[in-house]
Design a protein around this motif. Structure first.
Motif, short mmCIF file in Angstrom:
data_model
loop_
_atom_site.label_atom_id
_atom_site.label_comp_id
_atom_site.label_asym_id
_atom_site.label_seq_id
_atom_site.Cartn_x
_atom_site.Cartn_y
_atom_site.Cartn_z
N GLY A 56 0.79 -1.22 0.00
CA GLY A 56 0.00 0.00 0.00
C GLY A 56 0.82 1.27 0.00
N PHE A 57 0.10 2.38 -0.03
CA PHE A 57 0.74 3.69 -0.07
C PHE A 57 -0.25 4.76 0.37
CE2 PHE A 57 -1.11 2.78 -4.19
CZ PHE A 57 -1.85 3.92 -4.45
N GLN A 58 0.28 5.92 0.66
CA GLN A 58 -0.51 7.11 0.93
C GLN A 58 -0.35 8.02 -0.27
OE1 GLN A 58 0.33 8.85 4.71
NE2 GLN A 58 -1.32 10.32 4.56
N GLY A 59 -1.39 8.80 -0.57
CA GLY A 59 -1.30 9.68 -1.73
C GLY A 59 -2.13 10.93 -1.58
N THR A 60 -1.99 11.79 -2.58
CA THR A 60 -2.75 13.04 -2.64
C THR A 60 -3.36 13.17 -4.03
OG1 THR A 60 -0.83 14.30 -3.38
CG2 THR A 60 -1.22 14.21 -1.00
N TYR A 61 -4.35 14.04 -4.15
CA TYR A 61 -4.97 14.31 -5.45
C TYR A 61 -5.75 15.61 -5.38
CZ TYR A 61 -9.40 12.89 -3.37
OH TYR A 61 -10.50 12.82 -2.56
N THR A 62 -6.11 16.11 -6.55
CA THR A 62 -7.05 17.23 -6.65
C THR A 62 -8.18 16.77 -7.54
OG1 THR A 62 -5.81 18.16 -8.52
CG2 THR A 62 -5.29 19.04 -6.34
N GLY A 63 -9.39 17.29 -7.28
CA GLY A 63 -10.55 16.86 -8.07
C GLY A 63 -11.06 15.53 -7.58
N ALA A 64 -11.13 14.55 -8.48
CA ALA A 64 -11.65 13.22 -8.16
C ALA A 64 -10.51 12.23 -7.92
CB ALA A 64 -12.54 12.72 -9.30
N ASN A 65 -10.85 11.08 -7.33
CA ASN A 65 -9.87 10.04 -7.03
C ASN A 65 -10.34 8.69 -7.60
OD1 ASN A 65 -7.72 8.62 -5.94
ND2 ASN A 65 -8.59 8.54 -3.89
N PRO A 66 -10.49 8.59 -8.93
CA PRO A 66 -10.93 7.30 -9.50
C PRO A 66 -9.85 6.24 -9.39
CG PRO A 66 -10.35 8.81 -11.26
CD PRO A 66 -10.25 9.59 -9.97
N LYS A 67 -10.27 4.99 -9.24
CA LYS A 67 -9.28 3.92 -9.13
C LYS A 67 -8.74 3.56 -10.51
CE LYS A 67 -11.47 -0.54 -9.25
NZ LYS A 67 -11.75 -1.75 -8.51
N PRO A 68 -7.52 3.03 -10.56
CA PRO A 68 -6.95 2.61 -11.84
C PRO A 68 -7.82 1.57 -12.52
CG PRO A 68 -5.27 2.66 -10.14
CD PRO A 68 -6.58 2.84 -9.45
N ALA A 69 -7.85 1.59 -13.84
CA ALA A 69 -8.72 0.69 -14.61
C ALA A 69 -8.09 -0.68 -14.83
CB ALA A 69 -9.06 1.33 -15.95
N ALA A 70 -6.76 -0.76 -14.86
CA ALA A 70 -6.10 -2.02 -15.18
C ALA A 70 -4.79 -2.14 -14.42
CB ALA A 70 -5.85 -2.12 -16.68
N PHE A 71 -4.42 -3.38 -14.13
CA PHE A 71 -3.18 -3.70 -13.44
C PHE A 71 -2.46 -4.79 -14.19
CE2 PHE A 71 -6.21 -2.15 -10.41
CZ PHE A 71 -5.49 -1.33 -9.55
N THR A 72 -1.13 -4.75 -14.19
CA THR A 72 -0.35 -5.87 -14.73
C THR A 72 0.59 -6.36 -13.65
OG1 THR A 72 1.41 -4.48 -15.64
CG2 THR A 72 -0.44 -5.02 -17.12
N LEU A 73 0.79 -7.66 -13.60
CA LEU A 73 1.75 -8.27 -12.69
C LEU A 73 2.73 -9.06 -13.54
CD1 LEU A 73 2.23 -8.58 -9.58
CD2 LEU A 73 1.29 -10.87 -9.85
N ASN A 74 3.98 -8.67 -13.49
CA ASN A 74 5.02 -9.27 -14.32
C ASN A 74 4.64 -9.27 -15.80
OD1 ASN A 74 6.43 -9.67 -11.97
ND2 ASN A 74 5.97 -11.83 -11.81
N GLY A 75 3.98 -8.18 -16.22
CA GLY A 75 3.63 -8.01 -17.63
C GLY A 75 2.32 -8.63 -18.06
N THR A 76 1.66 -9.38 -17.17
CA THR A 76 0.38 -10.03 -17.50
C THR A 76 -0.76 -9.24 -16.89
OG1 THR A 76 1.44 -12.19 -17.54
CG2 THR A 76 -0.95 -12.17 -17.29
N THR A 77 -1.81 -8.97 -17.68
CA THR A 77 -2.97 -8.24 -17.18
C THR A 77 -3.67 -9.03 -16.10
OG1 THR A 77 -3.23 -7.14 -19.32
CG2 THR A 77 -5.14 -7.13 -17.85
N CYS A 78 -4.00 -8.36 -15.00
CA CYS A 78 -4.66 -9.01 -13.86
C CYS A 78 -6.18 -8.90 -14.02
CB CYS A 78 -4.26 -8.32 -12.57
SG CYS A 78 -2.50 -8.36 -12.26
N SER A 79 -6.86 -9.86 -13.40
CA SER A 79 -8.34 -9.80 -13.42
C SER A 79 -8.84 -9.31 -12.09
CB SER A 79 -8.90 -11.18 -13.71
OG SER A 79 -8.42 -12.11 -12.77
#
Length: 100
Positions: free
Chosen positions: A77-100
Motif C-alpha cells: 500500500g501507499f498514501q497519496g494526494t490528489y485534486t478533483g476526483a480520485n478514481p481507481k486505476p482501470a487495469a493492473f499488470t503483474l510481471n507483464g500479464t494483465t490481472c483480473s
C-alpha cells in the motif's frame, strides 16, 4: 488484484492485495498501473518499493514478500494526494500479464 482506497478528500491511503490464483508460485513480482486522475503517491509506501513517473506507478516486491504461493496473497500500500476526483486505476499488470 484488489484495490481499496480510504479517501478523505485531497488525500487517501490505498491497500492493494495481490492474490495468486494460479497453480504455480510467483517468485518475484512487479505490479504496474496508471492513475486516471491527478493522484500522486507520497513515498515511501509499504511492503513494496514504489516509484511513480507521471501517472504510471510501479511496485516491486521486497525480499520477504517476493514469493506468493498458489492460494496465498500479499498486501501492499501507499498514501497519496490528489485534486478533483480520485478514481481507481482501470487495469493492473503483474510481471507483464494483465490481472483480473
Amino acid at each position: 488484484v484488489t484495490y481499496a482506497a480510504n479517501d478523505w478528500g485531497g488525500g487517501f491511503t490505498t491497500t492493494i492485495t495481490i492474490a495468486n490464483t494460479g497453480t504455480t508460485a510467483i517468485n518475484g513480482w512487479t505490479l504496474k498501473f496508471t492513475f486516471p486522475g491527478t493522484q500522486k503517491i507520497s513515498p515511501p509506501g509499504w511492503s513494496a518499493t514504489w516509484t511513480q513517473t507521471g501517472a504510471a506507478v510501479t511496485a516491486v516486491n521486497l525480499d520477504w514478500n517476493k514469493t506468493i504461493n498458489p492460494g496465498q496473497s500479499t498486501q501492499i500500500g501507499f498514501q497519496g494526494t490528489y485534486t478533483g476526483a480520485n478514481p481507481k486505476p482501470a487495469a493492473f499488470t503483474l510481471n507483464g500479464t494483465t490481472c483480473s
